[in-house]
Design a protein around this motif. Sequence first.
Motif, mmCIF file in Angstrom:
data_model
loop_
_atom_site.group_PDB
_atom_site.id
_atom_site.type_symbol
_atom_site.label_atom_id
_atom_site.label_comp_id
_atom_site.label_asym_id
_atom_site.label_seq_id
_atom_site.Cartn_x
_atom_site.Cartn_y
_atom_site.Cartn_z
ATOM 1 N N PHE A 128 0.856 -1.189 0.000
ATOM 2 C CA PHE A 128 0.000 0.000 0.000
ATOM 3 C C PHE A 128 0.886 1.231 0.000
ATOM 4 O O PHE A 128 1.728 1.395 0.882
ATOM 5 N N SER A 129 0.696 2.116 -0.986
ATOM 6 C CA SER A 129 1.529 3.314 -1.096
ATOM 7 C C SER A 129 0.945 4.482 -0.305
ATOM 8 O O SER A 129 1.583 5.010 0.611
ATOM 9 N N ASN A 130 -0.269 4.888 -0.635
ATOM 10 C CA ASN A 130 -0.922 6.026 0.018
ATOM 11 C C ASN A 130 -2.318 6.143 -0.566
ATOM 12 O O ASN A 130 -2.627 5.474 -1.565
ATOM 13 N N ILE A 131 -3.137 6.994 0.010
ATOM 14 C CA ILE A 131 -4.461 7.205 -0.584
ATOM 15 C C ILE A 131 -4.899 8.651 -0.393
ATOM 16 O O ILE A 131 -4.812 9.205 0.705
ATOM 17 N N THR A 132 -5.270 9.269 -1.497
ATOM 18 C CA THR A 132 -5.813 10.625 -1.490
ATOM 19 C C THR A 132 -6.979 10.649 -2.468
ATOM 20 O O THR A 132 -7.235 9.676 -3.176
ATOM 21 N N ASN A 165 2.163 1.644 4.287
ATOM 22 C CA ASN A 165 2.797 2.932 4.593
ATOM 23 C C ASN A 165 2.267 3.433 5.936
ATOM 24 O O ASN A 165 1.122 3.865 6.044
ATOM 25 N N ALA A 166 3.107 3.382 6.967
ATOM 26 C CA ALA A 166 2.686 3.787 8.313
ATOM 27 C C ALA A 166 2.458 5.286 8.418
ATOM 28 O O ALA A 166 1.799 5.750 9.361
ATOM 29 N N ASP A 167 2.979 6.071 7.463
ATOM 30 C CA ASP A 167 2.833 7.526 7.521
ATOM 31 C C ASP A 167 1.541 8.018 6.879
ATOM 32 O O ASP A 167 1.222 9.209 6.964
ATOM 33 N N ASP A 168 0.808 7.118 6.234
ATOM 34 C CA ASP A 168 -0.495 7.473 5.666
ATOM 35 C C ASP A 168 -1.560 7.139 6.712
ATOM 36 O O ASP A 168 -1.572 6.043 7.277
ATOM 37 N N ARG A 169 -2.474 8.052 6.949
ATOM 38 C CA ARG A 169 -3.442 7.839 8.042
ATOM 39 C C ARG A 169 -4.368 6.659 7.789
ATOM 40 O O ARG A 169 -5.000 6.152 8.725
ATOM 41 N N ALA A 180 -2.725 -11.804 5.778
ATOM 42 C CA ALA A 180 -1.299 -11.770 5.456
ATOM 43 C C ALA A 180 -0.483 -11.235 6.633
ATOM 44 O O ALA A 180 -1.011 -10.588 7.540
ATOM 45 N N ALA A 181 0.819 -11.502 6.612
ATOM 46 C CA ALA A 181 1.727 -10.985 7.646
ATOM 47 C C ALA A 181 1.986 -9.507 7.374
ATOM 48 O O ALA A 181 2.478 -9.142 6.302
ATOM 49 N N VAL A 182 1.671 -8.656 8.346
ATOM 50 C CA VAL A 182 1.739 -7.207 8.149
ATOM 51 C C VAL A 182 3.104 -6.644 8.540
ATOM 52 O O VAL A 182 3.642 -6.959 9.601
ATOM 53 N N SER A 183 3.662 -5.820 7.663
ATOM 54 C CA SER A 183 4.870 -5.041 7.943
ATOM 55 C C SER A 183 4.591 -3.605 7.526
ATOM 56 O O SER A 183 3.685 -3.343 6.724
ATOM 57 N N ALA A 184 5.373 -2.667 8.078
ATOM 58 C CA ALA A 184 5.158 -1.253 7.755
ATOM 59 C C ALA A 184 6.475 -0.575 7.418
ATOM 60 O O ALA A 184 7.546 -1.009 7.846
ATOM 61 N N TYR A 185 6.361 0.509 6.623
ATOM 62 C CA TYR A 185 7.526 1.328 6.306
ATOM 63 C C TYR A 185 7.202 2.783 6.603
ATOM 64 O O TYR A 185 6.036 3.193 6.559
ATOM 65 N N SER A 186 8.246 3.568 6.948
ATOM 66 C CA SER A 186 7.989 4.942 7.376
ATOM 67 C C SER A 186 9.219 5.821 7.214
ATOM 68 O O SER A 186 10.357 5.349 7.337
ATOM 69 N N LEU A 187 8.974 7.089 6.973
ATOM 70 C CA LEU A 187 10.021 8.104 7.010
ATOM 71 C C LEU A 187 9.927 8.928 8.292
ATOM 72 O O LEU A 187 10.803 9.741 8.570
ATOM 73 N N ALA A 214 9.062 1.781 12.494
ATOM 74 C CA ALA A 214 8.455 0.840 11.556
ATOM 75 C C ALA A 214 9.466 -0.261 11.250
ATOM 76 O O ALA A 214 10.644 -0.170 11.630
ATOM 77 N N ASP A 215 9.003 -1.286 10.560
ATOM 78 C CA ASP A 215 9.888 -2.395 10.188
ATOM 79 C C ASP A 215 10.979 -1.926 9.231
ATOM 80 O O ASP A 215 12.103 -2.433 9.259
ATOM 81 N N PHE A 216 10.617 -0.978 8.361
ATOM 82 C CA PHE A 216 11.568 -0.450 7.380
ATOM 83 C C PHE A 216 11.535 1.070 7.460
ATOM 84 O O PHE A 216 10.471 1.678 7.321
ATOM 85 N N ARG A 217 12.706 1.674 7.708
ATOM 86 C CA ARG A 217 12.761 3.120 7.893
ATOM 87 C C ARG A 217 13.770 3.758 6.942
ATOM 88 O O ARG A 217 14.741 3.126 6.525
ATOM 89 N N CYS A 218 13.517 5.024 6.639
ATOM 90 C CA CYS A 218 14.395 5.757 5.727
ATOM 91 C C CYS A 218 14.486 7.209 6.181
ATOM 92 O O CYS A 218 13.515 7.772 6.693
ATOM 93 N N LYS A 219 15.651 7.800 5.967
ATOM 94 C CA LYS A 219 15.834 9.230 6.230
ATOM 95 C C LYS A 219 16.487 9.864 5.009
ATOM 96 O O LYS A 219 17.421 9.306 4.433
ATOM 97 N N ILE A 220 15.982 11.031 4.616
ATOM 98 C CA ILE A 220 16.600 11.784 3.525
ATOM 99 C C ILE A 220 17.723 12.616 4.136
ATOM 100 O O ILE A 220 17.478 13.506 4.962
ATOM 101 N N VAL A 221 18.958 12.345 3.751
ATOM 102 C CA VAL A 221 20.119 13.055 4.298
ATOM 103 C C VAL A 221 20.381 14.336 3.512
ATOM 104 O O VAL A 221 20.591 15.406 4.084
ATOM 105 N N GLU A 222 20.369 14.216 2.177
ATOM 106 C CA GLU A 222 20.589 15.369 1.298
ATOM 107 C C GLU A 222 19.710 15.219 0.067
ATOM 108 O O GLU A 222 19.378 14.103 -0.343
#
Length: 484
Positions: A200-204, A237-241, A252-259, A263-271
């Motif tokens: 799941f990416s996001n929903i708007t 996507n844990a950052d989508d409400r 299914a087995a649930v995992s989440a990603y977040s900035l 979350a199970d998978f995390r990322c930070k934008i450095v530059e």
Amino acid sequence: MKKLTDILKNTPVREVCGDTAAAIGGLVYDSRAVKPGDCFFAVPGTQSDGHDYIPIAVEKGAAAIVCERMPADAAEGVAYVLVGDSAGAMADMAAAFYDYPSRELKLVGITGTNGKTTTATLLYDLVRAMGYKAGLISTVVYKIDGREVEATHTTPDSIRLNAMMREMADAGCAYCFMECSSHAIVQERTRGLDFAGGIFSNITHDHLDYHKTFAEYIRAKKLFFDGLPKGAFALTNADDRNGRVMVQNTAAAVSAYSLRAMADFRCKIVEMHLDGMLLRIDGQELWVGLLGRFNAYNLLAVYGAAALLGLNRGEVLRVLSMLHAVSGRFEKIRAANGTTAIVDYAHTPDALENVIQTIEEIRTPGQQLIVVCGCGGDRDRTKRPEMAAIAVKYATTAVFTSDNPRHESPEAILDDMVAGLEPGARYLRIADRAEAIRTAVMLSRPGDIILVAGKGHETYQIVGDVKHPFDDREEIKKRFALLN
């Protein structure tokens, strides 16, 4: 050829009249494509009802008819199968007809409003770079290993889906990555497929012309995760409400990603720079050629899915740093005088704002931002004033133009876009898209940024029912060549 009885094994059937041992040569739902020996599916649609075309299918030699209402006059020598849901039966029977090809692939579906194409394509590029054969079903193109097939829909009908997956499996593909649109999920095109996982990416707000309410749109996306089997993964996507809502009933087995959160998978934008960005994923830093927070989410979803598929995480990170942007997604074109044009498929308010905010993060003082955008005809009208307001909010100058008007008047669409703008808002309205792009280039100064949004990879303009050749990228290149 397969016997009708064999391809009906996993299909809920109410009644069968005629010979169930009839040999079936092909499956079709368009009466114009029927050949002798085919099985015709009478599917009720939004524009027409397939039941009205049963006589034509019979006349053309259909051996079987699958329908929700038995015709008054049954033709001799034709088997009639009464079902509660023709579209669902078509999906079940297509899977059986092609010997359940999705079971021979690790099939991953990606759903959400934005990011589906990029995520699916990057996953395809990733596993192929790692030495695996794979298939891709996306808005831009379908691919069977390295062979390209023209894409007609984001998610094609269930017959074509299973036929392509059979080709993928026969070609030795280990994986298939596919976009799952809300239309396809509701219309049961993905029914009967065995998914290894879903993202799941996001929903708007989008497609409210079809789903009518945002709640129904959310429900359509959620149906995909509700249908995932116990052995699959559901990556959200844990950052989508609505990210947790999507997976609250999945087996299914649930995992989440977040900035932003744990979350199970995390990322930070450095530059972040115009040529790419430096990310930190799983504690490892890598430079990627893609740009923008939205692409950081896409890349993190790719990384998470790859890890859940059992691929080596270190190798995945290495290959991610080598991947390129998807056609028509934040695609950059530079003029000799330093002006940069960015072509992007953004056609929803959220997607447009994401792209513009990314540009804002890298825009230098004095750089103008000129935004060219429009809204498609015969589609959700509620997003039109939102799109215009976003463009005006950020742009030095906004240019509103035509974007696949279909059966609507381009000027009427522009009226809807500008209706809610404040007096004094800086914008131009130029219905001719080529002229709008020419004007944007003329207004630019050396080093400025021009965003042309809405069509991305598309190489046509739909006016009425006709596709006219038109490519934003080619139009920009032509105008840039005339600059001093």
